[in-house]
Each structure stands twice: as structure tokens, then as C-alpha cells.
Design a protein around this motif. Structure first.
Motif, PDB file in Angstrom:
ATOM      1  N   GLU A  50       0.823  -1.208   0.000  1.00 46.76           N
ATOM      2  CA  GLU A  50       0.000   0.000   0.000  1.00 46.76           C
ATOM      3  C   GLU A  50       0.857   1.257   0.000  1.00 46.76           C
ATOM      4  OE1 GLU A  50      -3.764   1.922   2.517  1.00 46.76           O
ATOM      5  OE2 GLU A  50      -3.097  -0.137   2.878  1.00 46.76           O
ATOM      6  N   ARG A  93      -4.783  -2.919  -3.862  1.00 41.67           N
ATOM      7  CA  ARG A  93      -6.236  -2.982  -4.039  1.00 41.67           C
ATOM      8  C   ARG A  93      -6.831  -4.210  -3.351  1.00 41.67           C
ATOM      9  NH1 ARG A  93      -4.843  -1.608  -9.510  1.00 41.67           N
ATOM     10  NH2 ARG A  93      -5.076  -3.814 -10.082  1.00 41.67           N
ATOM     11  N   GLY A  94      -5.988  -5.039  -2.765  1.00 38.95           N
ATOM     12  CA  GLY A  94      -6.474  -6.244  -2.114  1.00 38.95           C
ATOM     13  C   GLY A  94      -6.691  -7.395  -3.061  1.00 38.95           C
ATOM     14  N   GLU A  95      -6.124  -7.319  -4.267  1.00 36.29           N
ATOM     15  CA  GLU A  95      -6.249  -8.386  -5.248  1.00 36.29           C
ATOM     16  C   GLU A  95      -5.073  -9.347  -5.133  1.00 36.29           C
ATOM     17  OE1 GLU A  95      -6.403  -6.415  -8.986  1.00 36.29           O
ATOM     18  OE2 GLU A  95      -8.221  -5.281  -8.511  1.00 36.29           O
ATOM     19  N   SER A 154       0.851 -12.032  -2.756  1.00 38.38           N
ATOM     20  CA  SER A 154      -0.052 -11.243  -1.931  1.00 38.38           C
ATOM     21  C   SER A 154      -1.473 -11.672  -2.258  1.00 38.38           C
ATOM     22  CB  SER A 154       0.121  -9.744  -2.203  1.00 38.38           C
ATOM     23  OG  SER A 154      -0.797  -8.982  -1.437  1.00 38.38           O
ATOM     24  N   PRO A 181      -5.776 -11.700  -0.778  1.00 41.89           N
ATOM     25  CA  PRO A 181      -6.691 -11.043   0.158  1.00 41.89           C
ATOM     26  C   PRO A 181      -6.581 -11.663   1.543  1.00 41.89           C
ATOM     27  CG  PRO A 181      -7.797 -11.495  -1.923  1.00 41.89           C
ATOM     28  CD  PRO A 181      -6.473 -12.185  -1.988  1.00 41.89           C
ATOM     29  N   PRO A 182      -6.877 -10.913   2.589  1.00 45.45           N
ATOM     30  CA  PRO A 182      -6.735 -11.449   3.943  1.00 45.45           C
ATOM     31  C   PRO A 182      -7.633 -12.662   4.168  1.00 45.45           C
ATOM     32  CG  PRO A 182      -7.957  -9.387   3.967  1.00 45.45           C
ATOM     33  CD  PRO A 182      -7.385  -9.528   2.604  1.00 45.45           C
ATOM     34  N   ARG A 238     -10.160 -10.883   7.748  1.00 46.63           N
ATOM     35  CA  ARG A 238     -11.393 -10.183   7.424  1.00 46.63           C
ATOM     36  C   ARG A 238     -12.484 -10.875   8.230  1.00 46.63           C
ATOM     37  NH1 ARG A 238     -15.429 -10.711   3.391  1.00 46.63           N
ATOM     38  NH2 ARG A 238     -14.288 -12.402   2.375  1.00 46.63           N
ATOM     39  N   ASP A 295     -15.793  -6.532   9.865  1.00 43.53           N
ATOM     40  CA  ASP A 295     -15.912  -6.142   8.457  1.00 43.53           C
ATOM     41  C   ASP A 295     -17.312  -6.396   7.929  1.00 43.53           C
ATOM     42  OD1 ASP A 295     -12.999  -5.524   7.561  1.00 43.53           O
ATOM     43  OD2 ASP A 295     -12.814  -7.399   8.672  1.00 43.53           O
ATOM     44  N   GLU A 320       0.614 -11.027   5.375  1.00 37.13           N
ATOM     45  CA  GLU A 320      -0.610 -10.544   5.895  1.00 37.13           C
ATOM     46  C   GLU A 320      -0.386  -9.281   6.628  1.00 37.13           C
ATOM     47  OE1 GLU A 320      -1.457 -13.687   8.524  1.00 37.13           O
ATOM     48  OE2 GLU A 320      -2.133 -14.897   7.027  1.00 37.13           O
TER      49      GLU A 320
END
Length: 389
Positions: free
Chosen positions: A6, A121-123, A200, A202-203, A228, A248, A389
Motif C-alpha cells: 500500500e 487494491r487487495g487483489e 499477496s 486477500p486477507p 477479514r 468487516d 498478511e
């Protein structure tokens, strides 16, 4: 590098030049695993970490030097007994660090920027960089997407790119970071090539069933661990945003019905705090048959025995019951919701990492263990760590 995606994406979008130092390999005891990164821009601003402090100064200077001369270097740091002020790991381990300049004119910049943007972007995204091989190849990169497409290349032979993409895709699928040793035949450049693959994803999800007081503390622990977090309860008066502001997602539904329709994967954690047979039994009957990382259920030992009997009557096998962590959590003597959340979180970490849950004092087991190692493959040997993470 992708563990600070990020911030690095923001630097790249602002047009800043920077250098990034990434842990490639760890031998013995080391504070951080492969993929951990420290970045430095032209103003001297630093972010991230590769060692928890013991070699940060030396790595910082390597980054400054890489920004000046544009050279990618691979440096090894190990324990220094002779000089207490020398750059070394006081924990006794050895780490290899790849330092790569990311400047406007560097060919790898668009590739790295693409991977950083996707991760920010979390992708799901992976970046593969040559760590060692023939002169001039170190630092060359390609970015891999979940569908198998990629950007960039190593510029040696298409077969090397295809091999690296296939192996990187396999690591990306499970969210792993590690190194590939691609043999001379696979590299088509006459000598073996070592490639660092950073993934990487998503969580991971944590789904907490039961909107009770203990759930609020567990939600905070789950967020702290990088999950999440979803809270699910059939009672709308309890499953509210006011009670679970850190969650979330909050779902009002019967737990087993929600679990039937929601997306889960091999990293998903399921914590059953409902403490009521009409919720527990249909939920656990389903949960124990799903390919998730952890299933835990709250309750006393008496509740556990009653629940186990009910589950057997519902057709749950002994093999499936063996997956159930009940009573949930490690024995910490916990009393409060916060202490109980720590107990549950500790068991989740121990399950994932292969820990014993015993005190480290006097324990014969290593402090840092490589429990997420990927099996070797025919085309490349892989050594790695768990998800970033």
C-alpha cells in the motif's frame, strides 16, 4: 516487498524513486521471513523492516547506494561474534537480502508497480525476481496474475518465463512466498537460476458465529491478526454494528445457512461461540466437512461431551470430530472476554504454524519454524513461508 504494497504503491503513483530490500531466505533463527521488506526513497524516508532492527542500518545504506548506482545486489547477514557493533543478527541466524532500485528509468519498474497496485487494491498478485544466476540477470522481474497471465519477463528464454510463471502461480494459489531453484534445463541459460516469488492474497476470513460478549473481543483479535472478520447470528437484536464496530461484516441469519452460501477457502477460520445445540449441531455438522483451516467451538467440557454425542447422532464421523477444537482455545487460565480471545487467537496461530502451545522457556523446539513449506516439484525446488498478511 508486497507486505508494504500500500505504501510503496503510493510512492510509485507519486513518481518517487526508491529502493527496496527484500528478505530472500532465512537460515536458523530469524525475526522475519522471506518477503519482508524495507524501502527507502531519495529523500531518505524509510518504511518496513527486514530484521526487527538488528541489521536495518546496514540495509538502509545498501538501499541508498542502490538508488545512486542503479545496481541490484544480494547481501548476506549473519551473527557477528567478533564485533558487537558490526551489522549482524544477534539471534544467531542468517538472512539473504535482495536490494533492488526502482527508479523511473529501470525496466522492472512498470512490472513492480503493476504488482504493487494489485496488492494495494487487495487483489491476488505475485511478483517473481531473479535473485542469482548469470551476470546481468539479478533483479529482472515479472508479475503473475491468478489467471496465469503475466507482465514483464526475464529476457533470457521463453521457457524460463513459462517455468517461473507456472511455479509462481502455484505459490500464489496458496498465498505463499519463497524461492525457486530452476535448473539449467528449465532456465535455458546454461546455469541454474534462483527466483524469489512474493505472493499477496486477500486477507483470510474469520467467521465468528454467535454475537455474544466474548465475540466482540475475538473480533478485535481477529482484525489484529489480519483477518477479514464476519459476525453471524440469527438474532438481529444482538448482531448489530453498534456491538461489533470493528467487524468487516455483520450477518443476521441462521449460522449453518450462512455457512452454506458464503465463500470459504483453506485459510478460513470458523469460531463457534453460539453455545446452543440448535445452532451448534447443524453448523458444526457442516463446518467439519469443509476444507477450512480451523474449526473451534466454545463451551465447558460437559457441553463438549453433550455436543459431541449430538454430532455423532447427526452422522459426524470420528475423523471429522478430530478436526474440532473444543473447548476452544489454549489453556491460559483465561477469565475475561479479552483473555479468552487471546487464548483462541493463540490456538489459531499454533494450528496454522504447527506450534505446541508450550512455553518457549526450556522448549526443545525452534522458535521460528517453517511449517508452511511447499513440497518440492519436478521442475523446481521450493522453500518458502506462509502468506504475507
Amino acid at each position: 516487498m508486497l507486505d508494504i504494497a500500500e505504501e510503496l504503491h503510493r510512492w510509485a503513483a507519486q513518481g518517487r524513486d526508491f529502493a527496496v530490500a527484500t528478505v530472500v531466505a532465512v537460515s536458523g533463527s530469524g525475526p522475519r521471513g522471506p518477503g519482508a521488506a524495507l524501502a527507502v526513497d531519495t529523500d531518505g524516508t524509510a518504511l518496513g523492516s527486514v530484521s526487527g532492527g538488528c541489521v536495518e542500518g546496514a540495509v538502509y545504506e545498501l538501499c541508498r547506494q542502490a538508488l545512486e548506482d542503479g545496481e541490484t545486489v544480494l547481501e548476506r547477514f549473519c551473527h557477528s561474534d567478533e564485533d558487537a557493533f558490526a551489522a549482524g543478527l544477534t539471534c544467531g541466524g542468517v538472512i539473504d537480502v535482495l536490494v533492488t532500485p526502482v527508479r523511473a528509468a529501470d525496466p522492472a519498474r512498470p512490472v513492480l508497480a503493476s504488482a504493487l497496485a494489485a496488492a494495494a487494491r487487495g487483489e491476488a498478485a505475485a511478483v517473481a525476481r531473479i535473485v542469482s544466476g548469470p551476470p546481468g540477470l539479478t533483479g529482472r522481474a515479472l508479475a503473475v496474475r491468478p489467471d496465469g497471465s503475466y507482465q514483464g519477463g526475464f529476457g533470457v528464454h521463453p521457457e524460463l518465463d513459462r517455468t517461473a510463471v507456472a511455479e509462481a502461480g502455484a505459490l500464489l494459489e496458496t498465498g505463499r512466498t519463497g524461492t525457486l531453484e530452476i535448473g539449467a534445463e528449465g532456465s535455458r541459460c546454461g546455469v541454474p537460476v534462483t527466483v524469489l516469488v512474493e505472493s499477496s492474497v486477500p486477507p483470510p476470513r474469520m467467521i465468528v458465529f454467535g454475537a455474544i460478549d466474548f465475540a466482540s473481543a475475538l473480533v478485535r483479535a481477529g482484525v489484529f491478526l489480519g483477518h477479514r472478520v464476519t459476525v453471524c447470528d440469527a438474532r438481529p437484536v444482538f448482531a448489530t454494528r453498534a456491538r461489533f464496530p470493528e467487524a468487516d461484516e455483520i450477518v443476521v441469519d441462521w449460522p449453518h445457512r450462512y455457512l452454506e452460501r458464503t465463500e470459504i477457502d483453506a485459510r478460513t477460520v470458523l469460531c463457534v461461540l453460539t453455545h446452543d445445540a440448535k445452532f451448534d449441531v447443524p453448523l458444526l455438522r457442516l463446518a467439519l466437512r469443509l476444507p477450512v483451516a480451523y474449526v473451534g467451538a466454545m463451551g465447558s467440557r460437559r457441553t463438549h461431551l453433550d455436543r459431541t454425542a449430538r454430532l455423532r447422532e447427526a452422522g459426524v464421523t470420528d475423523r471429522e470430530l478430530a478436526r474440532l477444537h473444543s473447548p476452544i482455545g489454549l489453556d491460559l487460565g483465561a477469565r475475561t472476554p479479552e483473555e479468552t480471545a487471546v487464548s483462541i487467537a493463540a490456538e489459531i496461530v499454533a494450528t496454522r504454524r504447527g506450534g505446541t502451545g508450550l512455553p518457549l522457556t526450556g522448549a526443545p523446539t525452534p522458535i521460528h519454524r517453517d511449517s508452511d513449506r511447499e513440497p518440492d516439484r519436478a521442475s523446481a525446488s521450493v522453500a518458502g513461508s506462509g502468506p504475507t498478511e
